[in-house]
Design an enzyme around this catalytic site. Sequence first.
Site, PDB file in Angstrom:
ATOM      1  N   CYS A  46       0.879  -1.167   0.000  1.00 30.51           N
ATOM      2  CA  CYS A  46       0.000   0.000   0.000  1.00 30.51           C
ATOM      3  C   CYS A  46       0.919   1.221   0.000  1.00 30.51           C
ATOM      4  CB  CYS A  46      -0.856  -0.023   1.263  1.00 30.51           C
ATOM      5  SG  CYS A  46      -1.854   1.461   1.511  1.00 30.51           S
ATOM      6  N   CYS A  61      -0.576   4.039  -6.430  1.00 33.74           N
ATOM      7  CA  CYS A  61      -1.598   3.474  -5.552  1.00 33.74           C
ATOM      8  C   CYS A  61      -1.830   2.064  -6.077  1.00 33.74           C
ATOM      9  CB  CYS A  61      -2.880   4.295  -5.641  1.00 33.74           C
ATOM     10  SG  CYS A  61      -4.286   3.520  -4.794  1.00 33.74           S
TER      11      CYS A  61
HETATM   12  N1  DGL Z   1      -4.044   0.820  -1.679  1.00 34.71           N
HETATM   13  C1  DGL Z   1      -3.886   2.154  -1.204  1.00 34.71           C
HETATM   14  C2  DGL Z   1      -2.559   2.750  -1.695  1.00 34.71           C
HETATM   15  O1  DGL Z   1      -1.793   2.114  -2.406  1.00 34.71           O
HETATM   16  C3  DGL Z   1      -5.007   3.047  -1.623  1.00 34.71           C
HETATM   17  C4  DGL Z   1      -6.354   2.794  -1.054  1.00 34.71           C
HETATM   18  C5  DGL Z   1      -6.675   3.574   0.206  1.00 34.71           C
HETATM   19  O2  DGL Z   1      -6.866   4.791   0.176  1.00 34.71           O
HETATM   20  O3  DGL Z   1      -6.739   2.908   1.217  1.00 34.71           O
HETATM   21  O4  DGL Z   1      -2.255   3.870  -1.371  1.00 34.71           O
END
Ligand code: DGL
Length: 279
Positions: free
Chosen positions: A81, A192
Site C-alpha cells: 500500500c 496506488c
Molecule cells: N491501496 C492504497 C494505496 O496504495 C489506496 C487505497 C486507500 O486509500 O486505502 O495507497
Amino acid sequence: MNQDIISDITKAPIGVFDSGVGGLTVVREIMRQIPNESICYFGDTARVPYGSKTKETVTKFSRQIVRFLKTHQVKTIVIACNTASAYALDELEKEIDIPIIGVVRPGAKVAAEVTKNGKIGVIATEATIGSQIYNRYIQDINNNVTIYGKACPLFVPLVEEGLWQDPVTDEIAKRYLSELIDIGIDTLIMGCTHYPLIRSTISRVIGEEVTLVNPAYETALELKAMLQERGLLNQEAPKLGSNQYQFYVSDAAGKFKQFANSIIKYGILSAKTVNIEDY
Ligand code: DGL
C-alpha cells in the site's frame, strides 16, 4: 503454521498487507516472479480507505497488522500500500526484527531511471501525494527531474466498484490527467496499488508514449533480490495442499474473495475475517 516452518525459515510465508484489495496487484506479481513462496495476506477492508487518513492513524493500523502477520511467523513483510508505505514504513522498520519493504522506493527508482525529459508524474491518494514521498526518493537518485503529483481519490472507489473499463472511469481519468498531459510528462507512476487495475484506461488517456511505472512489479523484483541476498528464498515448490496462499481481512470476507478471484487467476479458496483491533 507448523513446527517444520519454524525450523526452516525459507519455508515461512511472506506477509503482505494493504488497506483492502489493492495489494492483490502486488500479490499477483509476487506469485508470478517467485512462485515457490507462500503468502499470508491481510486486507484491512473494515478501515479502508487509508488515503484520506492521518499519518498517526495509518501508522497505528499498520502496526496492528504487522503484529497479526507476525503471529503467522512471516519471514518478511511487504507493505503493499503506497499510503502505508509513505506514512508508516520508517517507523515500522525501527520496530521489527524481520525485513520489511514498501512499494514506494522500488517504483521511484525505476521512474528516476527511465525518464528522458525529466518530467515525472505521480498519481496516488491524497496522503501519498501530500507526504511528498515519491519526490524524496526520486530526487535522492536523480536531482535533475521534476515531479508532478496528482491525487486521484475517485480511482479507488471506481476500481472497487469494478468499473475498470467504463465511460465514467474514462471521464474521471481525463479530468485528473489533463494537467499532466499539458505539462508533457514522459513517465507516470501508478502510486496506488489499485491503479494497475485500470492501467489500460490510464494509458489510453495519458497517451501510449508515456511510460507507466507499476510499483507492484518493481516491488516483487526487489523482494526477490532481498530474499536472495539474505538466504531467505524458498528453493523448493511447496507441497500440494500446503495452503500456500492465505488471505485475511477485517470485514466482508465473501466480497473480498469474489474480488480477489477476479484479480488473481489462481483461485482463492478462502478468506477469513480477523478482529484486527485485538492486535
Ligand atoms: N491501496 C492504497 C494505496 O496504495 C489506496 C487505497 C486507500 O486509500 O486505502 O495507497
